[in-house]
Design a protein around this motif. Structure first.
Motif, mmCIF file in Angstrom:
data_model
loop_
_atom_site.group_PDB
_atom_site.id
_atom_site.type_symbol
_atom_site.label_atom_id
_atom_site.label_comp_id
_atom_site.label_asym_id
_atom_site.label_seq_id
_atom_site.Cartn_x
_atom_site.Cartn_y
_atom_site.Cartn_z
ATOM 1 N N GLU A 128 0.827 -1.206 0.000
ATOM 2 C CA GLU A 128 0.000 0.000 0.000
ATOM 3 C C GLU A 128 0.865 1.262 0.000
ATOM 4 O O GLU A 128 0.424 2.316 -0.392
ATOM 5 N N ASN A 129 2.085 1.157 0.529
ATOM 6 C CA ASN A 129 2.961 2.324 0.643
ATOM 7 C C ASN A 129 4.313 2.052 -0.004
ATOM 8 O O ASN A 129 5.333 1.996 0.674
ATOM 9 N N PRO A 130 4.357 1.861 -1.312
ATOM 10 C CA PRO A 130 5.654 1.542 -1.915
ATOM 11 C C PRO A 130 6.585 2.751 -1.901
ATOM 12 O O PRO A 130 6.144 3.879 -2.084
ATOM 13 N N ILE A 131 7.857 2.506 -1.641
ATOM 14 C CA ILE A 131 8.861 3.574 -1.730
ATOM 15 C C ILE A 131 9.311 3.620 -3.185
ATOM 16 O O ILE A 131 9.837 2.653 -3.720
ATOM 17 N N THR A 132 9.064 4.765 -3.833
ATOM 18 C CA THR A 132 9.384 4.839 -5.261
ATOM 19 C C THR A 132 10.888 4.731 -5.494
ATOM 20 O O THR A 132 11.341 3.951 -6.312
ATOM 21 N N GLN A 133 11.644 5.525 -4.741
ATOM 22 C CA GLN A 133 13.100 5.459 -4.894
ATOM 23 C C GLN A 133 13.732 5.763 -3.541
ATOM 24 O O GLN A 133 13.539 6.829 -2.984
ATOM 25 N N SER A 134 14.479 4.808 -3.039
ATOM 26 C CA SER A 134 15.063 4.976 -1.708
ATOM 27 C C SER A 134 16.189 6.000 -1.731
ATOM 28 O O SER A 134 16.949 6.083 -2.692
ATOM 29 N N THR A 135 16.269 6.782 -0.653
ATOM 30 C CA THR A 135 17.381 7.742 -0.515
ATOM 31 C C THR A 135 18.440 7.211 0.444
ATOM 32 O O THR A 135 19.461 7.854 0.670
ATOM 33 N N ILE A 136 18.214 6.008 1.021
ATOM 34 C CA ILE A 136 19.212 5.403 1.912
ATOM 35 C C ILE A 136 20.283 4.723 1.053
ATOM 36 O O ILE A 136 19.971 3.994 0.119
ATOM 37 N N SER A 137 21.526 4.948 1.403
ATOM 38 C CA SER A 137 22.623 4.341 0.653
ATOM 39 C C SER A 137 22.639 2.829 0.871
ATOM 40 O O SER A 137 22.271 2.334 1.940
ATOM 41 N N ARG A 138 23.084 2.085 -0.147
ATOM 42 C CA ARG A 138 23.169 0.635 -0.026
ATOM 43 C C ARG A 138 24.168 0.242 1.070
ATOM 44 O O ARG A 138 23.958 -0.697 1.815
ATOM 45 N N PHE A 139 25.265 0.978 1.138
ATOM 46 C CA PHE A 139 26.262 0.764 2.201
ATOM 47 C C PHE A 139 26.399 2.101 2.924
ATOM 48 O O PHE A 139 27.272 2.900 2.624
ATOM 49 N N ASN A 238 32.950 11.655 16.790
ATOM 50 C CA ASN A 238 32.011 10.681 16.222
ATOM 51 C C ASN A 238 31.699 9.551 17.206
ATOM 52 O O ASN A 238 31.154 8.520 16.821
ATOM 53 N N ILE A 239 32.036 9.748 18.486
ATOM 54 C CA ILE A 239 31.737 8.727 19.507
ATOM 55 C C ILE A 239 30.245 8.764 19.832
ATOM 56 O O ILE A 239 29.690 9.819 20.173
ATOM 57 N N LEU A 240 29.592 7.616 19.706
ATOM 58 C CA LEU A 240 28.160 7.531 20.003
ATOM 59 C C LEU A 240 27.939 7.518 21.507
ATOM 60 O O LEU A 240 28.649 6.849 22.251
ATOM 61 N N GLN A 241 26.930 8.284 21.938
ATOM 62 C CA GLN A 241 26.553 8.318 23.355
ATOM 63 C C GLN A 241 25.163 7.711 23.489
ATOM 64 O O GLN A 241 24.440 7.586 22.504
ATOM 65 N N ASP A 242 24.783 7.366 24.710
ATOM 66 C CA ASP A 242 23.427 6.856 24.915
ATOM 67 C C ASP A 242 22.429 7.917 24.453
ATOM 68 O O ASP A 242 22.479 9.059 24.900
ATOM 69 N N GLY A 243 21.556 7.554 23.525
ATOM 70 C CA GLY A 243 20.570 8.509 23.008
ATOM 71 C C GLY A 243 20.980 9.210 21.730
ATOM 72 O O GLY A 243 20.202 9.999 21.179
ATOM 73 N N SER A 244 22.202 8.951 21.217
ATOM 74 C CA SER A 244 22.612 9.573 19.945
ATOM 75 C C SER A 244 21.675 9.118 18.832
ATOM 76 O O SER A 244 21.254 7.963 18.782
ATOM 77 N N LEU A 245 21.343 10.039 17.928
ATOM 78 C CA LEU A 245 20.500 9.723 16.772
ATOM 79 C C LEU A 245 21.359 9.741 15.515
ATOM 80 O O LEU A 245 22.203 10.629 15.335
ATOM 81 N N VAL A 246 21.148 8.761 14.644
ATOM 82 C CA VAL A 246 21.893 8.646 13.392
ATOM 83 C C VAL A 246 20.871 8.672 12.259
ATOM 84 O O VAL A 246 20.003 7.795 12.185
ATOM 85 N N ASP A 247 20.971 9.670 11.384
ATOM 86 C CA ASP A 247 20.012 9.771 10.280
ATOM 87 C C ASP A 247 20.669 9.380 8.962
ATOM 88 O O ASP A 247 21.723 9.900 8.602
ATOM 89 N N LEU A 248 20.024 8.444 8.246
ATOM 90 C CA LEU A 248 20.572 7.925 6.988
ATOM 91 C C LEU A 248 19.800 8.438 5.772
ATOM 92 O O LEU A 248 19.902 7.864 4.698
ATOM 93 N N CYS A 249 19.029 9.512 5.930
ATOM 94 C CA CYS A 249 18.222 10.104 4.846
ATOM 95 C C CYS A 249 17.178 9.094 4.353
ATOM 96 O O CYS A 249 17.268 8.565 3.250
ATOM 97 N N GLY A 250 16.213 8.837 5.202
ATOM 98 C CA GLY A 250 15.160 7.872 4.892
ATOM 99 C C GLY A 250 14.811 7.022 6.096
ATOM 100 O O GLY A 250 13.731 6.460 6.204
ATOM 101 N N ALA A 251 15.747 6.927 7.037
ATOM 102 C CA ALA A 251 15.519 6.228 8.303
ATOM 103 C C ALA A 251 16.426 6.852 9.365
ATOM 104 O O ALA A 251 17.549 7.252 9.062
#
Length: 424
Positions: A128-139, A238-251
């Motif tokens: 019902e909700n197809p993603i036409t073109q993903s913006t998340i990188s393959r790697f 770039n050290i991750l802390q508890d609660g750090s958010l990482v955005d991959l442009c789509g997730a």
């Protein structure tokens, strides 16, 4: 208290060291169609039996495509920076016995440990909700954890592909740093936000930054995929802390440390809170029928509404059972409804419990609902997420419900629930 993951996930070996977990925002405890293999709503990072980390070693400056291919075929990890048709810088990476590497991306190829696809607002996915073109990188990115205490986790943009290569083409943003080492950015970038004060009741949003392929921190580009990098932020890491958010442009992923997860509510705790509310026998002030929150399993799946399902007028917070009157609009029957208790007009929606414990900043009772989706959690958790600007698309930011990714109302991110107790 033990985290839900420790209760429910099979650990790979006896008492393994757990570095932390990555949890995808927008899912209420599992993917809508169920977690399968490397594709799931949360991914636990454990110390591997054998270290698989890599670190930069030899640098080659090559003037022919054939020479570049020869280096890449050696079977070692490498990052290639194409400066022009005639010049490529290849940085070889050698084995690092002190670190473990975990890779995240859209690809289902074997180098990817955690497969992430675009999050659809509203917590639904499928035909019902197809993603036409993903913006998340393959790697998309890689997380490198130190195998010895304090088990520091660092994030880097881009992941190594099946041929152990990261390839930054002519159009990618790349540069040589003053100390001589090459670096670059991925097409849509990897953004990170570290909350101020950790992930607690007192936490406040931090500033969104971009992470480079080599792990340096930069201010955001003018647009998500601009070829000019932002400014280097030297006092941040770039050290991750508890609660750090990482955005991959789509997730967007939430990082929870093992210690942070130890202090989150467990599934059992959330279930006890649900039963406590239901045991108080809240009533619909109009129909006087008893209301009850559906089971955690039904809440996760957003399955069909139940007869006793609580509904709320979000403008005021009065909780009712469902009734079919008070409409202000025929087109969107539940968008503008008048509360029979106080005459406030606003959305009228069913309430669902937030079932993903990693999104809670405390163990408080579920007293607040996100506006306009109706997911319920503790007051401090609701207010925390209502203040967090999450990347949306290529240049916008807005707060969203962590349980379903629905954009929150700009005027009122959450609403305090007002239950009526039994008359008898």
């Amino acid at each position: 208290m033990f985290s839900p993951s420790e209760e429910e996930h099979c650990a790979p070996s006896k008492d393994p060291v757990k570095y932390g977990e990555l949890v995808v925002l927008g899912y209420n405890g599992s993917l809508p169609n169920g977690d399968r293999g490397r594709r799931k709503s949360r991914f636990a990072l454990y110390r591997k039996t054998k270290a698989n980390g890599v670190k930069p070693s030899t640098v080659h400056i090559l003037n022919t495509p054939q020479a570049s291919k020869a280096v890449n075929c050696k079977g070692q990890h490498s990052i290639s920076y194409t400066l022009s048709r005639n010049q490529t810088v290849v940085v070889e990476y050698s084995h690092d016995k002190d670190t473990d590497m975990f890779q995240i991306g859209r690809s289902t190829e074997s180098p990817i440990d955690f497969v992430v696809t675009d999050t659809v607002s509203g917590g639904q996915e499928g035909e019902e909700n197809p993603i036409t073109q993903s913006t998340i990188s393959r790697f998309a990115c890689r997380v490198v954890c130190e195998r010895n205490p304090p088990f520091t986790a660092r994030i880097y943009a881009a992941g190594f592909d099946s041929s152990k290569n990261i390839f930054l083409g002519e159009k990618a943003a790349k540069w040589k740093n003053p100390d001589g080492h090459m670096d670059g950015l991925t097409t849509n970038g990897v953004l990170v936000m570290h909350p101020r004060g950790g992930f607690t009741e007192e936490s406040k949003p931090g500033v969104w930054r971009e992470i480079s392929v080599c792990g340096d921190v930069y201010t955001l580009r003018e647009t998500r995929s601009a070829q000019t990098r932002g400014k280097l932020v030297e006092n941040e890491s770039n050290i991750l802390q508890d609660g750090s958010l990482v955005d991959l442009c789509g997730a967007t992923l939430l990082w929870r440390t093992a210690d942070g997860l130890f202090h989150t509510p467990t599934q059992k705790h959330l279930e006890a809170l649900r039963q406590e509310i239901n045991a108080a026998r809240p009533q619909c002030p109009v129909g006087l029928n008893t209301l009850a929150f559906p089971s955690m399993q039904r809440s996760r799946a957003l399955s069909s509404l139940e007869d006793k399902q609580p509904w709320v007028y979000l403008a005021c917070g009065h909780v009712h059972g469902y009734h079919n009157w008070g409409h202000r609009s025929e087109q969107e029957p539940n968008a503008q409804r008048e509360c029979p208790m106080c005459r406030a007009v606003g959305p009228y929606v069913p309430l669902w419990l937030g079932c993903e414990p990693a999104f809670y900043v405390d163990t408080g009772a579920p007293t607040h609902a996100f506006v306009p989706c109706g997911h319920v959690c503790s007051e401090k958790s609701a207010k925390y997420w209502a203040e967090i600007p999450l990347p949306h698309g290529t240049h916008a930011f807005h707060a969203a419900c962590p349980f379903c990714a629905t954009q929150l109302s700009l005027t009122q991110g959450c609403s305090k629930l007002i239950f009526q107790g039994p008359v008898d």
